[in-house]
Enzyme design. Sequence first.
Site, PDB file in Angstrom:
ATOM      1  N   ASP A  35       0.825  -1.425   0.228  1.00 37.67           N
ATOM      2  CA  ASP A  35       0.187   0.124  -0.214  1.00 37.67           C
ATOM      3  C   ASP A  35       0.913   1.398   0.000  1.00 37.67           C
ATOM      4  OD1 ASP A  35      -2.166  -1.495  -0.201  1.00 37.67           O
ATOM      5  OD2 ASP A  35      -2.824  -1.055   1.995  1.00 37.67           O
ATOM      6  N   GLY A  36       2.152   1.056   0.482  1.00 33.36           N
ATOM      7  CA  GLY A  36       2.791   2.376   0.600  1.00 33.36           C
ATOM      8  C   GLY A  36       3.413   2.628  -0.989  1.00 33.36           C
ATOM      9  N   HIS A  37       3.573   1.617  -1.756  1.00 32.61           N
ATOM     10  CA  HIS A  37       3.680   2.198  -3.055  1.00 32.61           C
ATOM     11  C   HIS A  37       2.638   2.550  -3.804  1.00 32.61           C
ATOM     12  CE1 HIS A  37       7.091  -1.275  -2.491  1.00 32.61           C
ATOM     13  NE2 HIS A  37       7.766  -0.279  -2.843  1.00 32.61           N
ATOM     14  N   GLN A  61      22.728  -1.807  -5.727  1.00 29.84           N
ATOM     15  CA  GLN A  61      22.565  -1.263  -4.479  1.00 29.84           C
ATOM     16  C   GLN A  61      22.578  -2.315  -3.219  1.00 29.84           C
ATOM     17  OE1 GLN A  61      18.634   0.623  -5.785  1.00 29.84           O
ATOM     18  NE2 GLN A  61      18.087  -0.209  -3.677  1.00 29.84           N
ATOM     19  N   GLN A 155      17.558   8.416   1.296  1.00 27.34           N
ATOM     20  CA  GLN A 155      17.342   8.166  -0.009  1.00 27.34           C
ATOM     21  C   GLN A 155      16.896   9.295  -0.950  1.00 27.34           C
ATOM     22  OE1 GLN A 155      16.716   4.304  -2.286  1.00 27.34           O
ATOM     23  NE2 GLN A 155      14.546   5.331  -2.478  1.00 27.34           N
ATOM     24  N   ALA A 178       3.498   5.358   4.670  1.00 26.39           N
ATOM     25  CA  ALA A 178       2.375   4.444   4.687  1.00 26.39           C
ATOM     26  C   ALA A 178       2.570   3.480   6.047  1.00 26.39           C
ATOM     27  CB  ALA A 178       1.952   3.852   3.619  1.00 26.39           C
ATOM     28  N   SER A 187       6.968  -1.983   4.178  1.00 30.46           N
ATOM     29  CA  SER A 187       8.000  -2.443   3.667  1.00 30.46           C
ATOM     30  C   SER A 187       8.054  -3.710   3.290  1.00 30.46           C
ATOM     31  CB  SER A 187       9.467  -1.933   4.790  1.00 30.46           C
ATOM     32  OG  SER A 187      10.443  -2.668   4.207  1.00 30.46           O
TER      33      SER A 187
HETATM   34  O1  PAF Z   1      13.544   2.632  -2.987  1.00 24.76           O
HETATM   35  C1  PAF Z   1      13.453   1.824  -3.991  1.00 24.76           C
HETATM   36  O2  PAF Z   1      12.708   0.921  -4.225  1.00 24.76           O
HETATM   37  C2  PAF Z   1      14.946   1.712  -4.731  1.00 24.76           C
HETATM   38  O3  PAF Z   1      16.059   2.165  -3.846  1.00 24.76           O
HETATM   39  C3  PAF Z   1      14.811   2.585  -6.002  1.00 24.76           C
HETATM   40  C4  PAF Z   1      14.706   3.886  -5.713  1.00 24.76           C
HETATM   41  C5  PAF Z   1      13.651   2.044  -6.809  1.00 24.76           C
HETATM   42  C6  PAF Z   1      16.050   2.365  -6.667  1.00 24.76           C
HETATM   43  O4  PAF Z   1      16.501   1.076  -7.023  1.00 24.76           O
END
Ligand code: PAF
Length: 283
Positions: A35-37, A61, A155, A178, A187
């Site tokens: 839901d956060g996305h 990353q 970030q 969220a 998360s």
């Molecule tokens: O927050 C994330 O999901 C990732 O760090 C991102 C910004 C998509 C970069 O890979």
Amino acid sequence: MQTFHTIAELRAALKIERLQDKSITFVPTMGNLHDGHMSLIRRATEEGDVVVSSIFVNPMQFSANEDLERYPKTLEEDKRVLEANGCHYLFAPDALEMYPDGKRSQTQIEVMGLSDILCGASRPGHFVGVATVVTKLFNIVQPDCAIFGNKDFQQLKVIEDMVRDLSSNVRIIGVDTARNDDGLAMSSRNGYLTEEERRIAPAMYQTLLWAKEALLANRASHENIREQAQQKLEAAGFRRDYFEIRAQNNLQTPSEEEKRLVILAAAHLGSARLIDNLRVELA
Ligand code: PAF
């Protein structure tokens, strides 16, 4: 919603949108959407005509001992919720589409001063990987606006500073975290928690709220609040990473007089590393 796996196909589709003067809003993700996305996607639908999202679990990353291999991949379900929430295009490349060796690029972007503190100190190279992939994604999508969650506050800062420093023509928007009903920040990594750990996990948000209250009441020094907060987290069952009070604008250690603060926490619970933050504005 149309899904593309190659840069060329996505560019061709977005070129047609741009020729019709449509503005493009972009929500980059690593998938396993919650839901956060969706709050980011919904915000994107309010900001521009065309909403583009990406799903790419970016190897650059993750360091060698991190959770790249086990990072949850749920593409079909992700596509369904993206479409239901108003996303028009999904870019879902594989690693070889993004990097010549499928792992990293020769060119790297580093926002000095921000990339090696807090999460960057615990996860060396992480923010170089984030800044580099976001630059690549911005070059591919060429959005007018891009949306990120405030949950990953460092970030967001890295990306804001990168955009400013590189004169990118992308407007960056941060959207509030969220939370589940018990306060736990949403998360993808919450999925690593056992039932017992999931019960403990909201203690991170409760500790942030306690620290915020202590700052607002001017009850103790930053140092004292930090130490007490660490002890609360450890008593709840977390393993220490960091608990810091920083200046909102640059994430550096503030003076006791600084008014715009952010409290940032990172700690391990079982096999999950959880992060969260709260902003505080002092009178
Ligand atoms: O927050 C994330 O999901 C990732 O760090 C991102 C910004 C998509 C970069 O890979």
